[in-house]
Scaffold this motif. Structure first.
Motif, PDB file in Angstrom:
ATOM      1  N   GLN A 294     -42.456 -31.967  29.355  1.00 64.76           N
ATOM      2  CA  GLN A 294     -42.249 -30.519  29.482  1.00 64.76           C
ATOM      3  C   GLN A 294     -42.962 -29.723  28.393  1.00 64.76           C
ATOM      4  OE1 GLN A 294     -37.889 -30.459  29.523  1.00 64.76           O
ATOM      5  NE2 GLN A 294     -37.955 -29.825  31.647  1.00 64.76           N
ATOM      6  N   ALA A 295     -43.300 -30.371  27.283  1.00 64.48           N
ATOM      7  CA  ALA A 295     -43.970 -29.674  26.180  1.00 64.48           C
ATOM      8  C   ALA A 295     -44.992 -30.605  25.559  1.00 64.48           C
ATOM      9  CB  ALA A 295     -42.954 -29.218  25.124  1.00 64.48           C
ATOM     10  N   GLU A 296     -46.014 -30.020  24.951  1.00 65.00           N
ATOM     11  CA  GLU A 296     -47.064 -30.817  24.335  1.00 65.00           C
ATOM     12  C   GLU A 296     -46.520 -31.545  23.107  1.00 65.00           C
ATOM     13  OE1 GLU A 296     -51.521 -30.273  22.328  1.00 65.00           O
ATOM     14  OE2 GLU A 296     -50.493 -28.577  23.273  1.00 65.00           O
ATOM     15  N   PRO A 297     -46.764 -32.839  23.007  1.00 63.19           N
ATOM     16  CA  PRO A 297     -46.287 -33.563  21.826  1.00 63.19           C
ATOM     17  C   PRO A 297     -47.248 -33.395  20.658  1.00 63.19           C
ATOM     18  CG  PRO A 297     -47.345 -35.086  23.322  1.00 63.19           C
ATOM     19  CD  PRO A 297     -47.374 -33.742  24.006  1.00 63.19           C
ATOM     20  N   GLN A 298     -46.709 -33.440  19.468  1.00 63.23           N
ATOM     21  CA  GLN A 298     -47.548 -33.380  18.269  1.00 63.23           C
ATOM     22  C   GLN A 298     -47.960 -34.770  17.798  1.00 63.23           C
ATOM     23  OE1 GLN A 298     -46.661 -30.090  15.450  1.00 63.23           O
ATOM     24  NE2 GLN A 298     -44.687 -29.978  16.476  1.00 63.23           N
ATOM     25  N   ALA A 299     -47.448 -35.797  18.468  1.00 60.44           N
ATOM     26  CA  ALA A 299     -47.850 -37.189  18.250  1.00 60.44           C
ATOM     27  C   ALA A 299     -47.686 -37.886  19.595  1.00 60.44           C
ATOM     28  CB  ALA A 299     -46.990 -37.847  17.179  1.00 60.44           C
ATOM     29  N   PRO A 300     -48.432 -38.986  19.848  1.00 64.62           N
ATOM     30  CA  PRO A 300     -48.322 -39.668  21.143  1.00 64.62           C
ATOM     31  C   PRO A 300     -46.879 -40.036  21.480  1.00 64.62           C
ATOM     32  CG  PRO A 300     -50.196 -40.503  19.912  1.00 64.62           C
ATOM     33  CD  PRO A 300     -49.453 -39.605  18.979  1.00 64.62           C
ATOM     34  N   VAL A 301     -46.549 -39.891  22.760  1.00 65.92           N
ATOM     35  CA  VAL A 301     -45.218 -40.225  23.264  1.00 65.92           C
ATOM     36  C   VAL A 301     -45.378 -41.341  24.289  1.00 65.92           C
ATOM     37  CG1 VAL A 301     -43.222 -39.404  24.571  1.00 65.92           C
ATOM     38  CG2 VAL A 301     -44.305 -37.914  22.875  1.00 65.92           C
ATOM     39  N   THR A 302     -44.710 -42.463  24.045  1.00 64.86           N
ATOM     40  CA  THR A 302     -44.770 -43.600  24.974  1.00 64.86           C
ATOM     41  C   THR A 302     -43.411 -43.771  25.637  1.00 64.86           C
ATOM     42  OG1 THR A 302     -46.457 -44.721  23.655  1.00 64.86           O
ATOM     43  CG2 THR A 302     -45.189 -46.074  25.188  1.00 64.86           C
ATOM     44  N   ILE A 303     -43.415 -43.839  26.974  1.00 66.76           N
ATOM     45  CA  ILE A 303     -42.196 -44.057  27.755  1.00 66.76           C
ATOM     46  C   ILE A 303     -42.166 -45.519  28.172  1.00 66.76           C
ATOM     47  CG2 ILE A 303     -40.809 -43.277  29.699  1.00 66.76           C
ATOM     48  CD1 ILE A 303     -41.414 -41.076  27.711  1.00 66.76           C
ATOM     49  N   THR A 304     -41.164 -46.238  27.695  1.00 69.05           N
ATOM     50  CA  THR A 304     -40.979 -47.633  28.093  1.00 69.05           C
ATOM     51  C   THR A 304     -39.733 -47.747  28.953  1.00 69.05           C
ATOM     52  OG1 THR A 304     -39.692 -48.169  26.120  1.00 69.05           O
ATOM     53  CG2 THR A 304     -42.082 -48.424  25.976  1.00 69.05           C
ATOM     54  N   THR A 305     -39.552 -48.916  29.589  1.00 73.16           N
ATOM     55  CA  THR A 305     -38.428 -49.099  30.515  1.00 73.16           C
ATOM     56  C   THR A 305     -37.620 -50.337  30.143  1.00 73.16           C
ATOM     57  OG1 THR A 305     -39.836 -50.344  32.027  1.00 73.16           O
ATOM     58  CG2 THR A 305     -39.618 -47.975  32.424  1.00 73.16           C
ATOM     59  N   ILE A 306     -36.367 -50.308  30.557  1.00 72.46           N
ATOM     60  CA  ILE A 306     -35.467 -51.454  30.433  1.00 72.46           C
ATOM     61  C   ILE A 306     -34.866 -51.678  31.818  1.00 72.46           C
ATOM     62  CG2 ILE A 306     -33.410 -52.392  29.332  1.00 72.46           C
ATOM     63  CD1 ILE A 306     -33.957 -50.478  26.998  1.00 72.46           C
TER      64      ILE A 306
END
Length: 426
Positions: A294-306
């Motif tokens: 929804q908003a620009e990150p100021q550092a990379p954002v990684t989405i992982t799953t469980i």
């Protein structure tokens, strides 16, 4: 006959009236300070020493009319007539308000006497009258005044459509300069705001720029970013350039604080998968669902799953969003896993976790889960595979074999018994 018979003789007697009056002026000066704001004044009190034979005029004049003058509404000269010669009359001096920050300045005023009829008063030298030495107390201070228009603080909204994207305040000088004054304006954080104009010239004269006391509006606008960085304060810095030493001596720049109200909220949007039921082996064994920021990150954002049951399904990929691709929707791939167990249709969930150095995103919790079901394709059964039917055996031979196996993996050991319907034959 005595004295009556004496002859009368003429006798002259000279009588001299010794005059003890002298032409002169007595001066009493009350006060030595005047103020530009008319808070004080100097009284020049005058009285004649003797009756004149005609009108006597006493005048007063300032040596520096830019600092001291005869008070408005009062005379600059007074006239003594023979009838009221012994009345004390007063001349009043006051300070001149010049609007300059020029400090306290000493000035002088002197008086003179004249009479067209009485030569004795007309002959009095001006030097015989007391000279007035006056200090004009300055009430001006060089400075830049910032007027917010009655509001306690300034703020701008990042979203121009949702709120106020631009605010204004006025600036003007607090004293008249002796030379042009240039005001330079800049924002401390150009990623949050901008200012216009960036330069204002207040002219010392009436031409060439804004008059020093004229209010000049300054507009401050927000800069919209896509970061969830919260409400951020920045300042409009005001610096001064001038040949006027009082203004050039202004040490620290004036700063006006402005708050940029953030309109961005960090968040992860997880959409519904194309399929929520996957087949174990044949048919639909793979699907995907969308994931977006929804908003620009100021550092990379990684989405992982469980995955709650990794015997039923798997998510082989993780998704990474950066400042260059954060607006793009990415897709998480979901695959079913095949087993040989008759376990029926099994429901399982995909939970999500964020890995990032972005302060806003790393705090996000409670991301929605995705519910999946793996459709079982196994059934319990026994398969018997033999050679040509019927099996032909000769007496005394070892015989012909056949194969027996299960159609699915059992949860426990399965024992299959074999018996003959004719025990005497085989």
């Amino acid at each position: 006959m005595g004295y009556m018979a004496l002859p009368m003789a003429a006798h002259e007697v000279t009588i001299i009236n010794d005059d003890n009056d002298e032409s002169g002026v007595t001066v009493d000066i009350a006060g030595a300070l005047v103020g530009e704001s008319n808070l004080a004044e100097v009284l020049y009190k005058v009285k004649l020493n003797s009756m004149p034979t005609g009108d006597v005029t006493v005048s007063i004049a300032s040596h520096d009319t830019t600092e001291v003058e005869v008070k408005d509404g009062t005379p600059s000269q007074i006239v003594f007539a023979p009838a009221d010669w012994n009345t004390e009359l007063t001349l009043t001096l006051s300070g001149v308000d010049d609007d300059f920050d020029d400090g306290d300045i000493d000035a002088e005023a002197s008086a003179s006497v004249s009479s067209y009829i009485d030569p004795n008063y007309d002959a009095i030298a001006d030097s015989a009258l007391s000279t007035v030495r006056v200090t004009n107390i300055d009430d001006d201070t060089a400075g830049v005044t910032v007027d917010l228009g009655g509001v306690p603080a300034l703020s701008v909204d990042e979203d121009f459509m949702a709120g106020t994207g631009t605010v204004t305040f006025d600036i003007f000088l607090s004293s008249r300069p002796t030379a042009d004054v240039t005001i330079n304006l800049e924002v401390s954080d150009p990623t949050e705001g901008r200012v216009s104009p960036t330069e204002v010239v207040f002219a010392a004269g009436a031409f060439g720029g804004s008059i020093w006391s004229t209010r000049t509006p300054i507009a401050v606008s927000s800069v919209n970013d896509d970061y969830d960085d919260g409400d951020i304060d920045f300042s409009v810095r005001i610096t001064v350039d001038s040949a006027d030493t009082e203004y050039s001596a202004l040490a620290a720049p004036v700063g006006q604080l402005v708050t940029c109200v953030d309109d961005d909220v960090a968040g992860v949007v997880i959409g519904a998968p194309l399929l929520t039921r996957l087949d174990e082996k044949l048919g639909q064994t793979e699907t995907s669902y969308p994931v977006a920021l929804q908003a620009e990150p100021q550092a990379p954002v990684t989405i992982t799953t469980i995955v709650s049951d990794n015997t039923e399904g798997a998510v082989p990929n993780a998704l990474t969003f950066s400042g260059s691709n954060w607006k793009e929707t990415q897709h998480m791939v979901v695959q079913s896993k095949n087993d040989d167990v008759v376990d029926g249709d099994v429901a399982w969930n995909i939970d999500h976790r964020i890995i990032s150095d972005d302060a806003a995103y790393v705090l996000l919790t409670g991301l929605p889960s995705v519910a999946m079901t793996t459709v079982d394709d196994d059934t319990a059964g026994i398969v018997l595979e033999a050679g040509p039917t019927p099996i032909m055996l000769e007496e005394g031979s070892t015989g012909q074999g056949f194969v027996v196996y299960l159609t699915s993996e059992p949860a426990q050991s399965v024992t299959i018994g074999v018996s003959s319907t004719l025990p005497t034959a085989c």
